[in-house]
Design a protein around this motif. Structure first.
Motif, PDB file in Angstrom:
ATOM      1  N   SER A  16      -5.423   6.534 -16.384  1.00  0.00           N
ATOM      2  CA  SER A  16      -5.668   7.082 -17.715  1.00  0.00           C
ATOM      3  C   SER A  16      -7.066   7.677 -17.809  1.00  0.00           C
ATOM      4  O   SER A  16      -7.979   7.261 -17.078  1.00  0.00           O
ATOM      5  N   ARG A  18      -9.629   9.484 -21.154  1.00  0.00           N
ATOM      6  CA  ARG A  18      -9.738   9.957 -22.527  1.00  0.00           C
ATOM      7  C   ARG A  18     -10.736  11.110 -22.568  1.00  0.00           C
ATOM      8  O   ARG A  18     -11.895  10.936 -22.205  1.00  0.00           O
ATOM      9  N   SER A  20     -12.799  13.988 -24.763  1.00  0.00           N
ATOM     10  CA  SER A  20     -13.375  14.168 -26.089  1.00  0.00           C
ATOM     11  C   SER A  20     -13.709  15.633 -26.295  1.00  0.00           C
ATOM     12  O   SER A  20     -14.070  16.343 -25.348  1.00  0.00           O
ATOM     13  N   PHE A  66       0.470  11.570 -23.618  1.00  0.00           N
ATOM     14  CA  PHE A  66      -0.822  11.959 -24.180  1.00  0.00           C
ATOM     15  C   PHE A  66      -0.804  11.719 -25.686  1.00  0.00           C
ATOM     16  O   PHE A  66       0.228  11.901 -26.344  1.00  0.00           O
ATOM     17  N   THR A  67      -1.969  11.345 -26.217  1.00  0.00           N
ATOM     18  CA  THR A  67      -2.096  11.137 -27.655  1.00  0.00           C
ATOM     19  C   THR A  67      -3.358  11.831 -28.152  1.00  0.00           C
ATOM     20  O   THR A  67      -4.446  11.596 -27.616  1.00  0.00           O
ATOM     21  N   SER A  69      -6.033  12.557 -31.280  1.00  0.00           N
ATOM     22  CA  SER A  69      -6.526  11.911 -32.488  1.00  0.00           C
ATOM     23  C   SER A  69      -7.862  12.533 -32.846  1.00  0.00           C
ATOM     24  O   SER A  69      -8.463  13.252 -32.039  1.00  0.00           O
ATOM     25  N   TYR A  78      -9.999  13.651 -29.796  1.00  0.00           N
ATOM     26  CA  TYR A  78      -9.776  12.979 -28.523  1.00  0.00           C
ATOM     27  C   TYR A  78      -8.390  13.314 -27.966  1.00  0.00           C
ATOM     28  O   TYR A  78      -7.467  13.623 -28.719  1.00  0.00           O
ATOM     29  N   GLN A  80      -6.124  11.153 -25.432  1.00  0.00           N
ATOM     30  CA  GLN A  80      -5.885  10.010 -24.554  1.00  0.00           C
ATOM     31  C   GLN A  80      -4.738  10.365 -23.623  1.00  0.00           C
ATOM     32  O   GLN A  80      -3.643  10.703 -24.082  1.00  0.00           O
ATOM     33  N   MET A  81      -4.997  10.292 -22.336  1.00  0.00           N
ATOM     34  CA  MET A  81      -4.008  10.697 -21.341  1.00  0.00           C
ATOM     35  C   MET A  81      -3.639   9.485 -20.493  1.00  0.00           C
ATOM     36  O   MET A  81      -4.505   8.917 -19.820  1.00  0.00           O
ATOM     37  N   ASN A  82      -2.397   9.109 -20.544  1.00  0.00           N
ATOM     38  CA  ASN A  82      -1.897   7.963 -19.780  1.00  0.00           C
ATOM     39  C   ASN A  82      -0.861   8.434 -18.766  1.00  0.00           C
ATOM     40  O   ASN A  82      -0.343   9.546 -18.846  1.00  0.00           O
TER      41      ASN A  82
END
Length: 122
Positions: A16, A18, A20, A66-67, A69, A78, A80-82
């Motif tokens: 993962s 993240r 920015s 991916f999320t 926010s 942001y 967030q990549m998992n």
């Protein structure tokens, strides 16, 4: 308007990261912010966006992994990549759109930041 993407790096497959996107000179409640990437030899593609009123959209390739926010107080968005895969290797960019309709189309974005490189090893 200035945008700066950061947080990229080298990660193993399945890992993962993240990213920015720090923005200045714009009010988040008037812009949509999108994340994009460009892999070597390929065109830039849209991944996700968050609208000025907080709605989120994803492309099929990243939905569920991916999320996106935002923290309006910090003027930062942001990603967030998992569950990263080698195919996710690319330079990642954030951009801002003043369009009335939220979209993840590259050509609809007005302001772009410098990218950050994400490398996913197998």
């Amino acid at each position: 308007v200035q945008l700066q993407a950061y947080g990229g790096g080298l990660v193993q497959a399945g890992g993962s990261l993240r990213l920015s996107c720090a923005a200045s000179g714009l009010a988040f409640d008037r812009y949509h912010i999108g994340w994009f990437r460009q892999a070597p030899g390929k065109e830039r593609e849209g991944l996700s966006c968050i609208t000025n009123d907080g709605k989120t959209y994803y492309t099929h390739d990243v939905k569920g992994r991916f999320t996106i926010s935002s923290d309006n107080a910090k003027n930062t968005v942001y990603l967030q990549m998992n569950s990263l895969e080698p195919e996710d290797t690319a330079v990642y960019y954030c951009a801002a759109s003043t369009g009335r309709i939220a979209t993840i189309l590259v050509e609809m974005y007005d302001y772009w930041g410098q990218g950050t490189l994400v490398t996913v090893s197998s």
